[in-house]
Structures are given as structure tokens and as C-alpha cells.
Design a protein around this motif. Structure first.
Motif, mmCIF file in Angstrom:
data_model
loop_
_atom_site.group_PDB
_atom_site.id
_atom_site.type_symbol
_atom_site.label_atom_id
_atom_site.label_comp_id
_atom_site.label_asym_id
_atom_site.label_seq_id
_atom_site.Cartn_x
_atom_site.Cartn_y
_atom_site.Cartn_z
ATOM 1 N N SER A 15 -9.817 2.196 -4.825
ATOM 2 C CA SER A 15 -10.873 3.171 -4.563
ATOM 3 C C SER A 15 -10.342 4.348 -3.751
ATOM 4 O O SER A 15 -10.731 5.492 -3.972
ATOM 5 N N GLN A 16 -9.422 4.086 -2.820
ATOM 6 C CA GLN A 16 -8.852 5.178 -2.022
ATOM 7 C C GLN A 16 -7.925 6.058 -2.840
ATOM 8 O O GLN A 16 -7.923 7.279 -2.683
ATOM 9 N N VAL A 18 -9.410 -8.127 -1.951
ATOM 10 C CA VAL A 18 -10.113 -7.153 -1.111
ATOM 11 C C VAL A 18 -9.239 -5.927 -0.867
ATOM 12 O O VAL A 18 -9.696 -4.783 -1.005
ATOM 13 N N ARG A 19 -7.970 -6.150 -0.519
ATOM 14 C CA ARG A 19 -7.043 -5.018 -0.317
ATOM 15 C C ARG A 19 -6.860 -4.235 -1.611
ATOM 16 O O ARG A 19 -6.764 -3.003 -1.595
ATOM 17 N N TYR A 20 -6.813 -4.938 -2.739
ATOM 18 C CA TYR A 20 -6.673 -4.294 -4.048
ATOM 19 C C TYR A 20 -7.852 -3.366 -4.328
ATOM 20 O O TYR A 20 -7.666 -2.208 -4.690
ATOM 21 N N LYS A 21 -9.058 -3.878 -4.153
ATOM 22 C CA LYS A 21 -10.258 -3.066 -4.410
ATOM 23 C C LYS A 21 -10.295 -1.845 -3.506
ATOM 24 O O LYS A 21 -10.631 -0.737 -3.941
ATOM 25 N N LYS A 22 -9.960 -2.038 -2.235
ATOM 26 C CA LYS A 22 -9.974 -0.933 -1.276
ATOM 27 C C LYS A 22 -8.939 0.129 -1.663
ATOM 28 O O LYS A 22 -9.220 1.328 -1.639
ATOM 29 N N LEU A 23 -7.758 -0.323 -2.056
ATOM 30 C CA LEU A 23 -6.678 0.611 -2.380
ATOM 31 C C LEU A 23 -6.976 1.411 -3.647
ATOM 32 O O LEU A 23 -6.763 2.622 -3.671
ATOM 33 N N GLU A 50 0.824 -1.208 0.000
ATOM 34 C CA GLU A 50 0.000 0.000 0.000
ATOM 35 C C GLU A 50 0.859 1.259 0.000
ATOM 36 O O GLU A 50 0.589 2.194 -0.742
ATOM 37 N N GLN A 95 -13.973 1.636 -11.792
ATOM 38 C CA GLN A 95 -14.492 0.366 -11.297
ATOM 39 C C GLN A 95 -15.763 -0.016 -11.981
ATOM 40 O O GLN A 95 -16.496 0.721 -12.486
#
Length: 90
Positions: free
Chosen positions: A83-84, A76-81, A26, A90
Motif C-alpha cells: 500500500s505504501q 501484515v508487513r506485506y500488505k502495509k508495504l 522493505e 488490492q
């Protein structure tokens, strides 16, 4: 995102955590994205700066490979990152 001194800082990247997590995926993606945005704005002003353009392409490749690694390891970490960081649609 929060703004601090003209810079955007993400909630998960506070100053105390930066020293601890410099090797995390990250943090690396966060720093690559900041460098890419800085170089892109530089190239808007200096269109004939080909060495900076090459550096930008190298950074884009590194970020692309790191994002592919993260997507493969932890979706999950990929999608969250993404988007942040607001880097992919997406």
C-alpha cells in the motif's frame, strides 16, 4: 508520501535509517521499485533499448520473488508495504 527534491520518500525510509536497514526486505523492495520506475520511464522514450528492457524484466522478477517471500513470512508487513509503494491493486 513526502516529496523531497523531486523524489518521493516514504515515511519509513528516512536517510538515517537507510544506512542501518540496507538489507531489510522493505529497503530492498523500495530500491527495486525505484529502479523499476526509472527504467520504465526510460523505456517510454527509448522503445528499442532491448538491453534496458532485459534489465527491467530481471528487476521485476527479483521484486516479485521478494514480495512472495514477504507475503509468506509476514502478511501484515506485506500488505502495509504494497500500500505504501502503491505497486499492486488490492
Amino acid at each position: 508520501m513526502k516529496k523531497k527534491g523531486g523524489r518521493k520518500i516514504l515515511g519509513f525510509m528516512v536517510k538515517e535509517e537507510k544506512e542501518e536497514n540496507r538489507g531489510s526486505v522493505e529497503f530492498q523492495l523500495f530500491s527495486f521499485t525505484n529502479k523499476i520506475r526509472r527504467l520504465a520511464s526510460h523505456l517510454e522514450l527509448h522503445k528499442k533499448d532491448f538491453s534496458s528492457e532485459r534489465g527491467l524484466r530481471i528487476l521485476l522478477g527479483k521484486r516479485r520473488r521478494l514480495l512472495a517471500y514477504l507475503a509468506k513470512k509476514n502478511r501484515v508487513r506485506y500488505k502495509k508495504l504494497i500500500s505504501q509503494l502503491n505497486i499492486r491493486e488490492q
